[in-house]
Enzyme design. Structure first.
Site, PDB file in Angstrom:
ATOM      1  N   ASN A 152      48.613  44.980  38.271  1.00 22.31           N
ATOM      2  CA  ASN A 152      49.357  45.074  37.751  1.00 22.31           C
ATOM      3  C   ASN A 152      49.981  44.199  36.485  1.00 22.31           C
ATOM      4  O   ASN A 152      51.530  44.738  36.022  1.00 22.31           O
ATOM      5  CB  ASN A 152      50.468  44.696  38.585  1.00 22.31           C
ATOM      6  CG  ASN A 152      50.202  42.739  39.767  1.00 22.31           C
ATOM      7  OD1 ASN A 152      49.889  42.491  40.004  1.00 22.31           O
ATOM      8  ND2 ASN A 152      51.911  42.678  39.984  1.00 22.31           N
ATOM      9  N   GLY A 228      45.649  39.949  44.941  1.00 23.02           N
ATOM     10  CA  GLY A 228      46.184  40.983  44.936  1.00 23.02           C
ATOM     11  C   GLY A 228      46.084  41.635  46.580  1.00 23.02           C
ATOM     12  O   GLY A 228      47.285  40.944  46.736  1.00 23.02           O
ATOM     13  N   SER A 229      46.590  42.854  47.523  1.00 27.29           N
ATOM     14  CA  SER A 229      46.683  42.964  48.701  1.00 27.29           C
ATOM     15  C   SER A 229      46.292  42.256  50.019  1.00 27.29           C
ATOM     16  O   SER A 229      45.024  41.397  49.619  1.00 27.29           O
ATOM     17  CB  SER A 229      46.632  44.900  49.087  1.00 27.29           C
ATOM     18  OG  SER A 229      45.247  44.271  48.923  1.00 27.29           O
ATOM     19  N   GLU A 250      46.505  35.093  46.956  1.00 23.67           N
ATOM     20  CA  GLU A 250      47.731  35.482  45.961  1.00 23.67           C
ATOM     21  C   GLU A 250      47.801  36.799  46.960  1.00 23.67           C
ATOM     22  O   GLU A 250      47.528  37.842  46.092  1.00 23.67           O
ATOM     23  CB  GLU A 250      47.815  35.440  45.475  1.00 23.67           C
ATOM     24  CG  GLU A 250      47.443  33.635  44.406  1.00 23.67           C
ATOM     25  CD  GLU A 250      48.616  32.473  44.829  1.00 23.67           C
ATOM     26  OE1 GLU A 250      49.314  32.638  45.365  1.00 23.67           O
ATOM     27  OE2 GLU A 250      48.643  31.400  45.189  1.00 23.67           O
ATOM     28  N   CYS A 285      54.433  41.468  42.218  1.00 25.08           N
ATOM     29  CA  CYS A 285      54.311  41.489  44.082  1.00 25.08           C
ATOM     30  C   CYS A 285      55.842  40.016  43.924  1.00 25.08           C
ATOM     31  O   CYS A 285      56.093  40.231  45.725  1.00 25.08           O
ATOM     32  CB  CYS A 285      53.716  39.986  43.747  1.00 25.08           C
ATOM     33  SG  CYS A 285      53.321  38.561  42.523  1.00 25.08           S
ATOM     34  N   GLU A 464      48.927  28.047  43.228  1.00 33.10           N
ATOM     35  CA  GLU A 464      47.982  28.492  42.248  1.00 33.10           C
ATOM     36  C   GLU A 464      49.151  26.986  41.698  1.00 33.10           C
ATOM     37  O   GLU A 464      50.186  27.157  41.546  1.00 33.10           O
ATOM     38  CB  GLU A 464      48.062  29.680  40.833  1.00 33.10           C
ATOM     39  CG  GLU A 464      46.723  30.317  42.355  1.00 33.10           C
ATOM     40  CD  GLU A 464      46.403  31.593  41.551  1.00 33.10           C
ATOM     41  OE1 GLU A 464      47.202  32.759  41.379  1.00 33.10           O
ATOM     42  OE2 GLU A 464      45.205  32.126  40.870  1.00 33.10           O
TER      43      GLU A 464
HETATM   44  P1  NDP Z   1      43.260  45.111  45.506  1.00 33.45           P
HETATM   45  O1  NDP Z   1      43.488  44.090  46.505  1.00 33.45           O
HETATM   46  O2  NDP Z   1      43.424  46.838  45.603  1.00 33.45           O
HETATM   47  O3  NDP Z   1      42.443  44.652  44.234  1.00 33.45           O
HETATM   48  C1  NDP Z   1      42.596  42.904  43.646  1.00 33.45           C
HETATM   49  C2  NDP Z   1      42.086  43.314  42.779  1.00 33.45           C
HETATM   50  O4  NDP Z   1      40.741  43.029  44.515  1.00 33.45           O
HETATM   51  C3  NDP Z   1      41.110  44.061  42.597  1.00 33.45           C
HETATM   52  O5  NDP Z   1      40.297  43.531  41.646  1.00 33.45           O
HETATM   53  C4  NDP Z   1      39.147  45.283  43.885  1.00 33.45           C
HETATM   54  O6  NDP Z   1      39.011  45.708  42.602  1.00 33.45           O
HETATM   55  C5  NDP Z   1      39.410  44.093  44.196  1.00 33.45           C
HETATM   56  N1  NDP Z   1      38.949  44.015  45.833  1.00 33.45           N
HETATM   57  C6  NDP Z   1      39.061  45.411  45.968  1.00 33.45           C
HETATM   58  N2  NDP Z   1      38.443  45.421  47.010  1.00 33.45           N
HETATM   59  C7  NDP Z   1      37.822  44.290  47.191  1.00 33.45           C
HETATM   60  C8  NDP Z   1      36.417  43.195  47.864  1.00 33.45           C
HETATM   61  N3  NDP Z   1      36.600  44.456  49.424  1.00 33.45           N
HETATM   62  N4  NDP Z   1      36.085  42.342  47.983  1.00 33.45           N
HETATM   63  C9  NDP Z   1      36.275  41.656  46.963  1.00 33.45           C
HETATM   64  N5  NDP Z   1      37.426  42.637  46.350  1.00 33.45           N
HETATM   65  C10 NDP Z   1      37.339  43.127  45.580  1.00 33.45           C
HETATM   66  O7  NDP Z   1      44.822  44.845  44.839  1.00 33.45           O
HETATM   67  P2  NDP Z   1      45.569  45.583  43.627  1.00 33.45           P
HETATM   68  O8  NDP Z   1      45.104  45.625  42.958  1.00 33.45           O
HETATM   69  O9  NDP Z   1      46.264  46.516  44.222  1.00 33.45           O
HETATM   70  O10 NDP Z   1      47.233  45.295  43.632  1.00 33.45           O
HETATM   71  C11 NDP Z   1      48.311  45.252  44.247  1.00 33.45           C
HETATM   72  C12 NDP Z   1      48.570  43.986  45.361  1.00 33.45           C
HETATM   73  O11 NDP Z   1      47.995  42.544  44.443  1.00 33.45           O
HETATM   74  C13 NDP Z   1      50.026  43.643  45.647  1.00 33.45           C
HETATM   75  O12 NDP Z   1      49.441  44.051  46.904  1.00 33.45           O
HETATM   76  C14 NDP Z   1      50.414  42.852  45.357  1.00 33.45           C
HETATM   77  O13 NDP Z   1      52.073  41.984  45.767  1.00 33.45           O
HETATM   78  C15 NDP Z   1      49.417  41.838  44.757  1.00 33.45           C
HETATM   79  N6  NDP Z   1      49.782  40.910  44.390  1.00 33.45           N
HETATM   80  C16 NDP Z   1      49.742  39.505  44.546  1.00 33.45           C
HETATM   81  C17 NDP Z   1      50.439  38.229  43.690  1.00 33.45           C
HETATM   82  C18 NDP Z   1      50.405  37.201  44.300  1.00 33.45           C
HETATM   83  O14 NDP Z   1      50.739  36.499  43.583  1.00 33.45           O
HETATM   84  N7  NDP Z   1      51.306  37.065  45.354  1.00 33.45           N
HETATM   85  C19 NDP Z   1      50.612  38.597  42.408  1.00 33.45           C
HETATM   86  C20 NDP Z   1      49.957  40.420  42.248  1.00 33.45           C
HETATM   87  C21 NDP Z   1      49.989  41.012  42.853  1.00 33.45           C
HETATM   88  P3  NDP Z   1      39.456  47.552  42.215  1.00 33.45           P
HETATM   89  O15 NDP Z   1      40.408  47.516  42.466  1.00 33.45           O
HETATM   90  O16 NDP Z   1      38.297  47.419  41.072  1.00 33.45           O
HETATM   91  O17 NDP Z   1      39.070  48.346  43.542  1.00 33.45           O
END
Ligand code: NDP
Length: 483
Positions: A152, A228-229, A250, A285, A464
């Site tokens: 994002n 991420g998620s 995060e 997020c 962070e």
């Molecule tokens: P994902 O969890 O799908 O992916 C995040 C990262 O993790 C990507 O690089 C992804 O790779 C990688 N990933 C996926 N599966 C695995 C695994 N099993 N092991 C290790 N790495 C893995 O999140 P999104 O990319 O869809 O991002 C959106 C989410 O991020 C939302 O839920 C949002 O709220 C959150 N977010 C949180 C923030 C915070 O600071 N709290 C800030 C910004 C976003 P790939 O994409 O290649 O599958």
């Protein structure tokens, strides 16, 4: 135009993936493929970790001034190419070019500069004991660390992790999202030009379940910083637990924006409240997706708010008049449209938006969703509980402070909240009772990089920012010496 072919950065060299497999990278604005990124495998991760492992001791022993100089040089190189980076980020993610230019790339530069500046005066504590002994703490780099970032805010969050990791003296293996790999790849190229020693920064492109997982499971990777998620965060925590890795997670949010009747609802503040729901198509997020409004002003507020949301322009991300661009992928677009259907099925009234938009000409295949506002759903409804991560805001009335607090804290998430009130006592009282990591009062998204950043409960573990990040990327060792 021939498509871009991205490379991994391993041991200071740009490399194709060892198994020669590639992934399509889509332009969300048109739905067309415009680049190919390595679909790397565990072999590439192995090579990157080996390079990082070999580089780590010399990098840890490099004076912090020298590490800071290299980070500053990298920041200079990014800043000098601000337009190219912004164009690439917008093309890769669908976000408005104006936002990439004003927020994403300048913030990536600030991340590099901030941690370059922060590492030099960073010191550790010492304690004199009355028994005639002194304790002092060494904060030593961990060695090889893994940084995994989402789509994002691609370069913004990528640099938010690698900058403190490198500044603190670690060798890094980083994995950007495969959905938005471009700006990290360009940064990798520039890190060679900046003069980072080979192996200090490695970037392995590819999918989460292959590259990300191999990184998390690798015995020589001492810590994982992940954004991420919540679902992926839980998978990473489970994989890391038996290996006793340090983790910073995060994760997602379902943030409330809470508007009290006494709030100063000037035009500027109302604009900020609208932006807090729809900036970057709601794909931040920290966006407020639940808008809690005190019942005594609910009708007036709703009318003014809706007029503003209806005026938001969804369009070509390159067009300076576009407030919102395209959603990042077809998959995410379908998820968001499914959430809007669910809101209807749960009995919510769609007050505006609620549909996808077809733009003319070459953008006809893009993934556009109209800014959507729903009302009439109980706080417990799925729409008000689950993260949508798109341009969808739910309006919820409340009567008093206790009710607002119960609704605000009434999800599994605890990332951020914004509070709008002119009552100073209420602001302090309510802010302290919110179960979240970040509270904005009469503002939103003002970020000071020195402050702790992160969430509670399903929004994550750890913080962070500032010294929190430097602490995460170092191991404290207490030494007690008697005299
Ligand atoms: P994902 O969890 O799908 O992916 C995040 C990262 O993790 C990507 O690089 C992804 O790779 C990688 N990933 C996926 N599966 C695995 C695994 N099993 N092991 C290790 N790495 C893995 O999140 P999104 O990319 O869809 O991002 C959106 C989410 O991020 C939302 O839920 C949002 O709220 C959150 N977010 C949180 C923030 C915070 O600071 N709290 C800030 C910004 C976003 P790939 O994409 O290649 O599958």
């Amino acid at each position: 135009m021939p498509s871009l072919r991205l490379a991994n950065l391993i041991d200071g060299r740009l490399q194709a993936p060892r198994q020669d497999r590639w992934l399509d990278v889509f332009e969300p604005a048109s739905g067309e493929v415009f680049a190919h990124c390595p679909d790397s495998s565990a072999d590439d991760v192995e090579a990157a970790v080996a390079a990082a492992h070999a580089a780590a001791p010399a990098w840890a022993a490099t004076p912090s001034e020298q590490r800071a100089r290299l980070l500053q040089r990298l920041a200079d190189l990014v800043e000098a190419r601000l337009d190219a980076f912004a164009a690439l980020e917008s093309r890769d993610s669908g976000k408005p070019l104006s936002l990439a230019r004003s927020l994403d790339i300048p913030r990536a530069v600030s991340n590099l500069r901030y941690f370059a500046a922060a590492i030099v005066p960073w010191s550790s504590e010492s304690h004199a004991m009355e028994l005639g002994a002194i304790n002092y703490t060494l904060r030593q780099p961990l060695g090889v660390v893994g940084c995994i970032s989402p789509w994002n805010l691609p370069l913004y969050l990528f640099t938010w992790k690698i900058a403190p990791a490198l500044a603190a003296g670690n060798a890094v293996v980083a994995k950007p999202s495969e959905i938005t790999p471009c700006t990290a790849a360009l940064l990798g190229e520039l890190s060679i030009e900046a003069g980072f020693p080979p192996g200090v920064l490695n970037i392995v492109q590819g999918r989460g379940p292959s590259v990300g997982q191999a990184l998390v499971e690798h015995a020589q990777v001492k810590a994982i910083s992940f954004t991420g998620s919540t679902r992926t965060g839980a998978q990473i925590a489970a994989a890391a637990a038996p290996r006793f890795k340090k983790l910073s997670l995060e994760l997602g949010g379902k943030n409330p924006a809470i508007v009290f009747a006494d709030a100063d609802l000037s035009e500027a503040n109302l604009d900020t409240i609208v932006r807090s729901g729809f900036a970057n198509q709601g794909e931040i997020c920290l966006c407020g997706s639940r808008l809690l409004v005190q019942r005594s002003i609910y009708d007036d507020f709703r009318a003014r708010y809706l007029a503003r949301v209806r005026a938001l322009r969804v369009g070509d991300p390159r067009d300076a008049s576009s407030d919102l661009g395209a959603l990042v992928s077809r998959e995410h677009f379908e998820k968001v449209m499914g959430c809007i259907e669910q809101a209807r099925a749960e009995g919510g009234q769609v007050l505006c938006g609620g549909e996808s938009l077809a733009l003319p000409g070459p953008l006809a295949g893009g993934w556009y969703v109209a800014p959507t506002v729903v009302e009439g759903l109980a706080p417990e409804a799925a729409t008000n509980q689950h993260e949508i991560f798109g341009p969808v805001v739910s309006l919820i009335p409340f009567d008093d402070e206790d009710e607002a607090l119960a609704i605000a804290n009434g999800t599994g998430y605890g990332l951020a909240a914004s509070l709008w009130t002119a009552d100073l006592s209420r602001a302090h009282r309510f802010g302290a009772r919110l179960d979240v990591g970040i509270v904005w009062i009469n503002c939103w998204l003002l970020r000071d990089l020195r402050t702790p950043f992160g969430g509670t409960r399903q929004s994550g573990v750890g913080r962070e920012g500032g010294v929190e990040a430097l602490r995460f990327f170092t191991e404290p060792k207490n030494i007690c010496i008697r005299y």
